[in-house]
Design an enzyme around this catalytic site. Structure first.
Site, PDB file in Angstrom:
ATOM      1  N   ASN A  87      42.370  17.841  51.723  1.00 38.70           N
ATOM      2  CA  ASN A  87      42.519  18.899  50.724  1.00 38.70           C
ATOM      3  C   ASN A  87      43.966  19.360  50.627  1.00 38.70           C
ATOM      4  O   ASN A  87      44.683  19.457  51.633  1.00 38.70           O
ATOM      5  CB  ASN A  87      41.557  20.078  50.980  1.00 38.70           C
ATOM      6  CG  ASN A  87      41.606  20.642  52.376  1.00 38.70           C
ATOM      7  OD1 ASN A  87      41.925  19.949  53.334  1.00 38.70           O
ATOM      8  ND2 ASN A  87      41.294  21.908  52.504  1.00 38.70           N
TER       9      ASN A  87
ATOM     10  N   GLU B  83      37.847  14.982  48.904  1.00 41.44           N
ATOM     11  CA  GLU B  83      37.077  13.891  48.287  1.00 41.44           C
ATOM     12  C   GLU B  83      37.768  13.380  47.030  1.00 41.44           C
ATOM     13  O   GLU B  83      37.867  12.171  46.793  1.00 41.44           O
ATOM     14  CB  GLU B  83      35.663  14.367  47.908  1.00 41.44           C
ATOM     15  CG  GLU B  83      34.795  14.746  49.081  1.00 41.44           C
ATOM     16  CD  GLU B  83      34.912  16.221  49.457  1.00 41.44           C
ATOM     17  OE1 GLU B  83      36.023  16.780  49.338  1.00 41.44           O
ATOM     18  OE2 GLU B  83      33.913  16.805  49.889  1.00 41.44           O
TER      19      GLU B  83
ATOM     20  N   CYS C 104      33.464  17.818  43.047  1.00 45.19           N
ATOM     21  CA  CYS C 104      33.620  16.509  43.708  1.00 45.19           C
ATOM     22  C   CYS C 104      32.385  15.633  43.473  1.00 45.19           C
ATOM     23  O   CYS C 104      32.504  14.425  43.285  1.00 45.19           O
ATOM     24  CB  CYS C 104      33.877  16.681  45.195  1.00 45.19           C
ATOM     25  SG  CYS C 104      35.530  17.313  45.529  1.00 45.19           S
TER      26      CYS C 104
ATOM     27  N   GLU D  90      46.122  22.362  48.987  1.00 42.45           N
ATOM     28  CA  GLU D  90      45.991  23.682  48.368  1.00 42.45           C
ATOM     29  C   GLU D  90      47.271  24.110  47.666  1.00 42.45           C
ATOM     30  O   GLU D  90      48.320  23.450  47.785  1.00 42.45           O
ATOM     31  CB  GLU D  90      45.561  24.698  49.433  1.00 42.45           C
ATOM     32  CG  GLU D  90      44.182  24.348  49.990  1.00 42.45           C
ATOM     33  CD  GLU D  90      43.625  25.387  50.950  1.00 42.45           C
ATOM     34  OE1 GLU D  90      44.359  26.298  51.374  1.00 42.45           O
ATOM     35  OE2 GLU D  90      42.420  25.273  51.277  1.00 42.45           O
TER      36      GLU D  90
ATOM     37  N   CYS E  89      31.613  19.827  47.243  1.00 41.34           N
ATOM     38  CA  CYS E  89      31.460  20.842  46.195  1.00 41.34           C
ATOM     39  C   CYS E  89      30.976  20.171  44.904  1.00 41.34           C
ATOM     40  O   CYS E  89      31.011  18.943  44.753  1.00 41.34           O
ATOM     41  CB  CYS E  89      32.766  21.587  45.966  1.00 41.34           C
ATOM     42  SG  CYS E  89      33.961  20.686  44.951  1.00 41.34           S
TER      43      CYS E  89
ATOM     44  N   CYS F 181      40.346  19.147  46.392  1.00 41.49           N
ATOM     45  CA  CYS F 181      39.546  18.818  47.579  1.00 41.49           C
ATOM     46  C   CYS F 181      39.892  17.438  48.123  1.00 41.49           C
ATOM     47  O   CYS F 181      40.405  16.572  47.395  1.00 41.49           O
ATOM     48  CB  CYS F 181      38.065  18.817  47.233  1.00 41.49           C
ATOM     49  SG  CYS F 181      37.377  20.404  46.779  1.00 41.49           S
TER      50      CYS F 181
END
Ligand code: THU
Length: 163
Positions: A63, A76, A116, A65, A113, A74
């Site tokens: 991830n 993924e 994703c 940010e 999430c 993210c």
């Protein structure tokens, strides 16, 4: 009269990592290592993803940010976009994910999430072959799904666009 339908998804639960095949444990460990590459100064939640391609390549994601929170991404999606850029026509066999709080040695349960799931579903549809998913479950258990479709019942896909 309306009818109620039950939708079923399939998850195989392994009590601990020792029950995994050598190959699956390898990929999960790659995801764990990738979590160390997280850039997560806001959540301190480190997530790693590792993708195994048909040609044997393993692609990492973590991830990333941002001070403008929604601009981050993210693990993924970082991994799957990277795989698509580096090997656009290669089949994605499996994606493993792992997460832990910054500085901890213990990985915790993680499930992707919604965004994703949507993105992984797109690539599963594109390649017309299921993508397996390995994820850390509760209490050291490991979950394996044989398709992203199991994560996204009633999915929105290109057919929905009716173009
Ligand atoms: N995150 C992931 O990378 N993957 C997931 O499946 C869930 C959440 C990241 C996004 C954000 O950087 C942090 O975890 C906290 O939500």
């Amino acid at each position: 009269m309306p009818k109620t339908h039950q939708l079923q998804i399939q998850i195989t639960v392994f009590e601990n990592e020792n029950e995994l095949s050598k190959q699956d444990l390898f990929l999960l460990n790659e995801a764990r290592k990738a979590s160390e590459r997280a850039y997560a100064p806001y959540s301190n939640f480190w997530v790693g993803a590792a993708i195994e391609l048909q040609n044997g390549e393993v692609i990492w994601g973590s991830n990333q940010e941002n001070a403008a929170y929604p601009s981050g991404l993210c693990a993924e999606r970082t991994a799957i976009f990277s795989a698509s850029v580096r090997f656009p026509n290669e089949i994605i066999k499996t994606i493993a994910i792992a997460a832990k709080p910054k500085g901890s040695n213990d990985f915790i349960a993680i499930s992707p999430c919604g965004s994703c799931r949507q993105v992984m579903s797109e690539y599963e549809n594109k390649q017309e072959k299921p993508i397996r998913m390995i994820m850390e479950g509760a209490d050291k258990s490991i979950y394996i799904l044989t398709s992203i479709a199991d994560l996204l019942p009633l999915k929105f896909a290109k057919e929905s666009l009716n173009l």
